[in-house]
Every structure is written in structure tokens, then in C-alpha cells.
Design a protein around this motif. Structure first.
Motif, PDB file in Angstrom:
ATOM      1  N   THR A 411      52.335  81.754  94.862  1.00 19.54           N
ATOM      2  CA  THR A 411      52.966  81.606  93.548  1.00 19.54           C
ATOM      3  C   THR A 411      54.202  82.497  93.493  1.00 19.54           C
ATOM      4  O   THR A 411      54.351  83.415  94.304  1.00 19.54           O
ATOM      5  N   THR A 413      57.090  84.574  90.714  1.00 21.01           N
ATOM      6  CA  THR A 413      57.518  85.029  89.390  1.00 21.01           C
ATOM      7  C   THR A 413      58.947  85.529  89.493  1.00 21.01           C
ATOM      8  O   THR A 413      59.261  86.361  90.363  1.00 21.01           O
ATOM      9  N   THR A 415      62.157  87.495  87.876  1.00 24.63           N
ATOM     10  CA  THR A 415      62.489  88.514  86.879  1.00 24.63           C
ATOM     11  C   THR A 415      63.978  88.834  86.958  1.00 24.63           C
ATOM     12  O   THR A 415      64.462  89.291  87.995  1.00 24.63           O
ATOM     13  N   SER A 429      61.060  77.357  90.867  1.00 20.78           N
ATOM     14  CA  SER A 429      60.544  77.722  92.182  1.00 20.78           C
ATOM     15  C   SER A 429      59.654  76.625  92.765  1.00 20.78           C
ATOM     16  O   SER A 429      59.027  75.844  92.039  1.00 20.78           O
ATOM     17  N   THR A 472      59.165  87.648  92.852  1.00 19.97           N
ATOM     18  CA  THR A 472      57.931  88.224  93.387  1.00 19.97           C
ATOM     19  C   THR A 472      57.044  87.085  93.867  1.00 19.97           C
ATOM     20  O   THR A 472      56.574  86.261  93.064  1.00 19.97           O
ATOM     21  N   THR A 474      53.610  85.963  95.480  1.00 23.13           N
ATOM     22  CA  THR A 474      52.243  86.476  95.588  1.00 23.13           C
ATOM     23  C   THR A 474      51.392  85.512  96.414  1.00 23.13           C
ATOM     24  O   THR A 474      51.425  84.289  96.183  1.00 23.13           O
ATOM     25  N   SER A 483      51.698  90.853  97.628  1.00 25.56           N
ATOM     26  CA  SER A 483      52.996  90.357  97.160  1.00 25.56           C
ATOM     27  C   SER A 483      54.125  90.874  98.035  1.00 25.56           C
ATOM     28  O   SER A 483      54.002  91.926  98.683  1.00 25.56           O
ATOM     29  N   THR A 485      58.701  90.959  97.736  1.00 25.17           N
ATOM     30  CA  THR A 485      59.795  90.778  96.776  1.00 25.17           C
ATOM     31  C   THR A 485      61.043  90.260  97.474  1.00 25.17           C
ATOM     32  O   THR A 485      61.470  90.809  98.502  1.00 25.17           O
TER      33      THR A 485
END
Length: 813
Positions: A411, A413, A415, A429, A472, A474, A483, A485
Motif C-alpha cells: 500500500t 500513503t 504526504t 498510486s 510511504t 508499506t 515501510s 520512503t
């Protein structure tokens, strides 16, 4: 010649060739603790003189010029004509082209007509000491002509005659490193009890150091001699060490002389011959079924000599293999020997999780950790820079550790961390695939993509905002989650705001076409007449700001990458415009009704609008914002340039100004007005002070009356005067205020006052006068600021005032 032009004396026959020197050619010495030093500049064996002009250069990292002194100079009644230190003017009108960092430049003349002795001190330079050196040259600067020496050095000695006196010059040097160094052949020695071992202590004099050293040494060692003579630059002494008992001794050898003391420290080991081992690293983490490597370093002591077999002993399932498996140790004169080997440790599939110890030949121990079942996640690359509208991409790599086997789900995320205010965070994504099945000890990969949005070629609030993001990623399997980055910069650029030409200075990119620009008010419209350049017309310019977004970088030093102006649908080499005579990357242009002018029409009829006034394509219409070869986040500018051809029609045109770099394309519409050329104002009266009436005390005065002969057009006008003096002085441009003239009107009397200084008395000036005129007051105001274009101002038509383009006058007292 500067000096001879100031003081003239009766003719003197040149009889002697003297010598100008730095400290007589000798080395200038200073202690290592001194912070300042004075250096004399001398002359000997020269004809009598009445002035000099000398430039001295030293390394500014060692000596930095602070001041000059004429105390004790042969010039007994001095007047300083020029003094420049490190390129900074102290006295005079301007520094010489050769002046710069490290240069001390002094020009002095003797008051009156008396000549002074050609032997003695000319002046003294006071330096601040910035560093240490054993030998730093102090020389005469080069690159001058018409001096007293024939080698191009900047040394001029004058006696008031048109030619300089003939001299030679002699450089000097500086030293403040008056010291010595001492080193041992070996900083560590080893021997058995009762067996002597030797080491050499070596000395080298530094700078001007010269002395006999006195030595002392701690037990259990002795020196062959208690002194070392460094008056000859270098020397050595033999150290002998011996102990009847085993142990480790810290031996210190100290040498003193010339006010300087230094020591060296030697580690002495006394013991039985043998060897030991050391590991790097001392611990390894190794999953079941895999291996790791450490380096084994063997060290022999007390002249141990022999071949050592390297083995590793651990618990069941953990084995070691060395390469090479045998290492031969051969001692040197220090008594030590060394060798290395790569030790590979393998962990079997049945070894339980935990920490284990492995014993290695030579007495060292390796710590081996066998981890529990897990996996690690990494990204390649882990930082990306993407143009807005393109796709963010990276490879997600998973690696099983400790015999992990299972399915891992990915997955993402996103930011924002630092965004420009030009859009939103709408990155979408995806993973291909989303899940990865890992086998024990195996690996897997997935492609991550993040789509960004760029709508059209103009700013749009629905675009993805430029700037910095972190993604990020994961990886999850049951209760295990890890995770990694990804750092992302979404990049673009923007055109605008736009400015008319004016007098407000702004800094462009120094590596581009316009390092300095002069801006007027904000505007999106510019004007050109129907008159072509070939027929006496001019170009018209509009400054367009080009700004980088999201860290987009250019490189003005290499001219690539840069943001190129032009028609994105046109050929990269542009199109040939016969009336201009070269290929031009002109912009898309439209009639007022929205109909686009075809390239064929523009080539034949114009108007021709491009990104630069000086050429067609090939980088001249290129901007370099955020230039890696300049300063971060700098702005740059397009000089959007319009000119008419013979058949250009008057009217209003829309111009689509576009910039392009890589896949990024941005455009904006500006308006071009093409107007019919207006009649120029004429001169109905021109009065000026008689040619002998221009004086330093009263200045000069010119009066002009203008006549607007145009029956329908209001005209703004300004009269400008420029004068060039026979001594190189420049007056102006200076001029009248801007006046507004109604159709068929005559102006009031316009006055131009011309100021002078006393230094201009006797100087003859040739002056020229022109009328700047146009239909817009703002355009006329901008005219003088356009001097930085290095070409006639494109917005304002000018006409020469007939009969006063090359008139002259001489300045009286």
C-alpha cells in the motif's frame, strides 16, 4: 604616461639602468606567531626620478595587503596619484585593470620640479599574515605596457619625461615557517626480552630554520648521539631499545633547538614471538541458509616468522572457510608482521534463532546472530524528480530473511512536505503487482507508479501541485509490517508576470542572454510600428519572467538544460525569414478575430515575434531559472521581441508565448499592437553656449524648442545629449524632462544644463543630440533603461538633431 603627464622637468639624459626590488631580492622573514610584516620596495643605481607607479602581488592566502607607507621614501614631498589594495580603490579615480586580490598598487609623484635620488626606499607595504609558508613569492604584477621594464611587469619609474626610465626588477619572497619536523621510521617496534631493536629518528628543517638540536629519550631506549645538526637542512639519529623484562613501553624522543621543541612517541612491545588476530566486523547477522563475511587480520610480534592456518570453530550448523586459508607472516625491521584473509561464515537451515560465538585462529571471537523469520523492503530509486503530468516510478524490492515465506501486500500513503500554491495533491498510486509471494530466502519485486496531473499549457487549479512529497510504501503480511520512503519532487515552470521595459533593475541569469534587465510597470501589451528594421524602424520588447517550480533545475554554464522559447509545433531549427536573413523560432500569432497566421504568412508579411532580439534560435531565446551554475531559485527572463516586415499590417495581434524543457510546455497569450509610424517632432530653435563658453565654473547650457508637425497625433518627447571628451570623459546621457505635445503644437523652451569638473579644463568634447519620441509616456520613460540592451531602444523612435550630431566645445576654467 600618468606620471610624466603630471610633472614635467627639463630634459635629462638617461644614463643608468637601475633596479627596482622587493627587499633587495632577499627573503622577508617573520616568526610563526607574527600577525603582521612590513616589506620594503627599493630602488638602486637609477637616474634621478620624480615619481613611480608600481604594482606588487603576493599570495593573499599567505599575505594580505593592509596599507602602504612612504616614511623614509626617496620621494620626500609625495603626492599619491593612485592607491589600490586588493582591487579596492583607496586614493585616486579608478583602479587599473591589473588590480585585484593580492595586488598592492601605488603611484606617487614628487611635488615640485626637483628630482630625487635613484637609490633608496620607494615605499613600504604593510601586510597582515594569513597563513604559513616556507617560501611564498612576492613579485611585481604583470600585464602592463609602456613601463620601465621590458618583461611586461608593472614597474614604472618617471623623471617627468614622456618615456619611463629604463630599469630592471627583482622579486623577493616571504617565510614564516621557521620550524623542523621529526618522524620515526616506525611508530611501533617489537622484540623479545634482552634483544635490542633499533629505529631511526629523521629530522627536516622547514623554512629558514637552522640550529643544532639537543635530544632526550625515555627508557628503555638510548640515542646514538645527543645532538643533530640541522644547519644543513636535514639529519637523523638512531634509537636503540632493549629490556630484560617483558612489557609494553611508551618511548618519547624529544628534540629542542632554535626555540622550537618537538617530540615523537614510539610504542615498544617486549615479549615472546607470536601472533594474534583481529576481526572486521566483529559481528554478523546471517539468516538460515545464507552466509556472511568478515576480514581476519593477523599480526606477528617480536620478529615472529611463519605460516598460519586460519580456522573458525562454532556450534553445529555454523561453519567457516578462510580465503586464503594459510597466511605467511614475515617481519620487517620493526619486528612486526601482518597478513589478512577473508573468512566466510555459513549458517545451515536447521540452526535455531539466536546469538552464537565462533572462535577464530589467533584468539579472536566472532558474534553471529541468526534472526527470526522476516523480510525487508527497499526502493530503487528512493528519490525521483518528475515533470508535472508524468508518472512517478520506482521498484519495490522485498527480501526474505530468516526463512520467511508468505504473501506480502503493498500500500502507499502520499504526504506533501513543501508544495507551491499552484495545484492540489491528487497523485494516484498503483502497484504492479499489488501482492508478492515470497519463498524462504527468496526475493520479489513490484513496480510502483504515481500519476500526476497537468491540464493544458496554462496554470490550472486542478493540476498536481509542484513541490516535495513523501510516498510511504508499506509491505504487510499478517502481523509483520515494514515501510520504505520514496522522496518525490514534482517539477514545472511558470511564465509571468510580464513587464514593459523601464528603469527598475532586476537580476537575470548571468549565464544567459540577460544578466541585467530593466523593468517598467506590469503589462501584457507591447507596441511596434509598421516600419521594418531595414527601413529604419525598431524592435519592441516585453519582459516575461520565467520561474522554476518544484526544484526544476537548469544549467546556464553549459546551456543545457534550459527553457527554450518558441512555437512547440514548429521545427527545432526555426523557419527562414527572407527579409530578416536567418532562421527564426517565432511564436504562434493570431489576428484580432482569433485566426492564426500561418508560418508561410508570417515569413512573408510578419509581424515576427520571438524570444530574443538578437538572433533566431539556437539558445538565444532560452531562460535559466534555478540555475545550478548560479544561485538557487533565481529568476530569469525572456526578452519577447516583435518587429515588422515591409508588408506588416497595422492592428492588434495575439501572441502565444511558449517555453519548453523536456516534456514540460507552458504558454501564455500577450497582445501586440502594430501602429503606423508617426511623424517625428522637429527642432524650431536650438541655442547653445558658444564653443568657448563652456566652463568648469559655470557649466554649459543648451536650449531647444520642438515642433510637433503631426496634425492628429499627440506625441511625448524628450531631448537627450551625450558628449565624449578627448581625455576619455563621458557626459550623459543627460536630457530634458519628458513633454507632452498636442498635434501641430510648439513646445516651450527646453533646457539642458551640462556640468563639468575642474579636471576637465582644457578637454575638448564632441557632443550629439537626439529626440526620443513616442505615443506613450511610459515608453519614453523606459528609453534610458534600455541602454543595457546594447542596441537602439526598440520602443522609441529617435531622430538626430541635424547639425548638432558632432559639434564640439572646449571646457574653459
Amino acid at each position: 604616461m600618468l606620471l610624466s603627464a603630471i610633472f614635467m622637468v627639463p630634459t635629462v639624459v638617461h644614463a643608468s639602468t637601475g633596479q627596482v626590488s622587493v627587499n633587495g631580492g632577499n627573503e622577508v622573514l617573520a616568526s610563526s606567531s607574527a600577525t603582521t610584516v612590513s616589506v620594503p620596495i627599493q630602488i638602486s643605481g637609477s637616474d634621478p626620478l620624480n615619481g613611480f607607479d608600481i604594482q606588487v602581488v603576493a599570495d593573499p592566502a599567505i599575505l594580505q595587503g593592509a596599507s602602504v607607507s612612504l616614511s623614509g621614501s626617496v620621494i620626500t614631498s609625495p603626492t599619491i596619484v593612485i592607491e589600490c589594495i586588493n582591487g579596492i580603490l583607496v586614493v585616486g579615480t579608478t583602479c587599473a585593470p591589473q588590480d585585484g586580490s593580492g595586488v598592492v598598487h601605488l603611484g606617487v609623484v614628487q611635488i615640485g620640479t626637483t628630482l630625487v635620488s635613484g637609490t633608496g626606499l620607494l615605499f613600504t607595504i604593510n601586510y597582515n599574515i594569513k597563513g604559513q609558508s616556507a617560501l611564498s613569492p612576492i613579485t611585481f604584477n604583470t600585464g602592463c605596457s609602456g613601463t620601465s621594464v621590458t618583461n611586461g611587469d608593472c614597474v614604472t619609474i618617471a623623471n617627468g619625461q614622456p618615456t619611463a626610465l629604463s630599469e630592471t626588477d627583482l622579486s623577493g619572497s616571504f617565510a614564516n615557517l621557521n620550524d623542523f619536523s621529526m618522524t620515526a621510521d616506525f611508530t611501533a617496534i617489537s622484540t623479545t626480552a634482552g634483544t635490542p631493536i633499533t629505529d631511526n629518528i629523521n629530522y627536516v628543517a622547514l623554512g629558514a630554520f637552522s640550529a643544532v638540536l639537543t635530544e632526550t629519550v625515555t627508557s628503555p631506549c638510548t640515542q646514538a648521539s645527543s645532538t643533530v645538526d640541522l644547519t644543513f637542512g636535514s639529519g637523523s639519529d638512531m634509537l636503540t631499545c632493549s629490556s630484560a623484562t617483558n612489557g609494553d613501553f611508551g618511548v618519547t624522543v624529544t628534540a629542542t633547538g632554535g626555540g622550537v621543541t618537538h617530540s615523537v612517541h614510539i610504542a615498544l612491545h617486549v615479549g615472546a614471538a607470536g601472533f594474534s588476530s583481529a576481526l572486521s566486523p566483529t559481528s554478523l547477522t546471517i539468516s538460515r541458509g545464507t552466509s556472511g563475511t568478515t576480514q581476519v587480520t593477523l599480526t606477528g610480534v617480536s620478529s615472529f616468522s611463519g605460516t598460519v592456518t586460519i580456522t573458525a570453530t562454532g556450534p553445529s550448523g555454523i561453519t567457516g572457510s578462510a580465503s586464503p586459508s594459510m597466511v605467511t607472516l614475515t617481519p620487517d625491521a620493526s619486528g612486526y608482521s601482518a597478513g589478512t584473509s577473508a573468512l566466510t561464515i555459513s549458517v545451515g537451515n536447521t540452526v535455531a534463532n539466536g546469538v552464537y560465538s565462533v572462535s577464530v585462529t589467533g584468539g579472536s571471537t566472532l558474534s553471529v546472530t541468526v534472526p527470526s523469520s522476516d523480510y525487508v523492503v527497499s526502493l530503487v530509486p528512493d528519490a525521483v524528480f518528475v515533470p508535472r503530468g508524468s508518472t512517478i516510478s520506482t521498484q519495490v524490492i522485498l527480501l526474505s530473511t530468516g526463512s520467511f515465506a508468505g504473501t506480502v501486500t503493498l500500500t502507499a500513503t502520499i504526504t506533501p512536505t513543501a508544495l507551491d500554491n499552484d495545484g492540489v495533491n491528487n497523485i494516484v498510486s498503483g502497484f504492479f503487482p499489488t501482492t508478492i509471494a515470497l519463498t524462504a530466502g527468496g526475493n520479489g519485486a513490484s513496480a510502483y507508479s504515481g500519476s500526476t496531473v497537468k491540464i493544458g499549457t496554462s496554470p490550472n487549479p486542478a493540476n498536481t501541485a509542484t513541490g516535495n512529497y513523501t510516498v510511504t510504501i508499506t509491505a504487510t503480511s499478517g502481523s509483520i509490517s515494514h515501510s520504505a520512503t520514496l522522496f518525490v519532487e514534482v517539477q514545472d515552470f511558470i511564465l509571468g508576470p510580464n513587464f514593459c521595459a523601464g528603469k527598475t533593475h532586476a537580476v537575470g541569469d548571468p549565464n544567459g542572454e540577460w544578466p541585467d534587465v530593466f523593468l517598467g510597470g506590469s503589462c501584457n501589451t507591447f507596441t511596434v510600428t509598421t516600419q521594418s528594421v531595414a527601413n529604419g524602424g525598431g524592435q519592441s520588447n516585453l519582459w516575461v519572467t520565467v520561474k522554476s517550480l518544484g526544484g526544476l533545475q537548469t544549467n546556464g554554464a553549459s546551456f543545457t538544460p534550459g527553457i527554450q522559447a518558441g512555437d512547440p509545433t514548429g521545427p527545432g531549427r526555426g523557419r527562414f525569414v527572407p527579409e530578416i536573413g536567418f532562421r527564426v523560432c517565432f511564436f504562434q500569432t493570431y489576428f484580432a478575430n482569433g485566426t492564426q497566421l500561418t508560418p508561410t504568412y508570417i515569413r512573408a508579411n510578419g509581424p515576427v515575434v520571438r524570444g530574443d532580439p538578437t538572433d533566431g534560435c539556437r539558445g538565444d531565446g532560452e531562460a535559466f531559472p534555478n540555475d545550478v551554475a548560479f544561485v538557487p531559485n533565481n529568476l530569469d527572463y525572456y526578452a519577447i521581441t516583435a518587429e515588422s516586415l515591409t508588408n506588416t499590417l497595422p492592428g492588434t495581434y495575439g501572441v502565444n508565448v511558449c517555453g519548453e524543457i523536456g516534456t514540460l510546455l507552458n504558454c501564455e497569450m500577450v497582445t501586440l499592437n502594430v501602429v503606423t509610424l508617426q511623424n517625428s517632432p522637429t527642432v524650431s530653435q536650438f541655442l547653445w553656449t558658444r564653443s568657448t563658453g563652456f566652463s568648469a565654473s559655470h557649466g554649459g547650457h543648451i536650449q531647444i524648442v520642438l515642433n510637433n508637425t503631426n496634425p492628429t497625433q499627440t506625441v511625448y518627447a524628450q531631448v537627450e545629449l551625450t558628449a565624449l571628451g578627448s581625455n576619455g570623459d563621458i557626459l550623459g546621457p543627460t536630457g530634458t524632462l519628458i513633454i507632452k505635445m498636442a498635434p501641430n503644437s510648439i513646445s516651450n523652451t527646453l533646457n539642458i544644463a551640462v556640468p563639468f569638473t575642474k579636471s576637465m579644463v582644457g578637454e575638448t568634447f564632441i557632443f550629439s543630440t537626439i529626440i526620443l519620441y513616442g505615443t506613450d509616456q511610459a515608453i519614453v520613460i523606459a528609453a534610458q533603461g534600455n541602454q543595457n540592451f546594447g542596441q537602439p531602444f526598440p520602443y522609441v523612435t529617435s531622430t538626430t538633431i541635424v547639425g548638432f550630431f558632432s559639434s564640439s566645445f572646449t571646457v574653459q576654467p
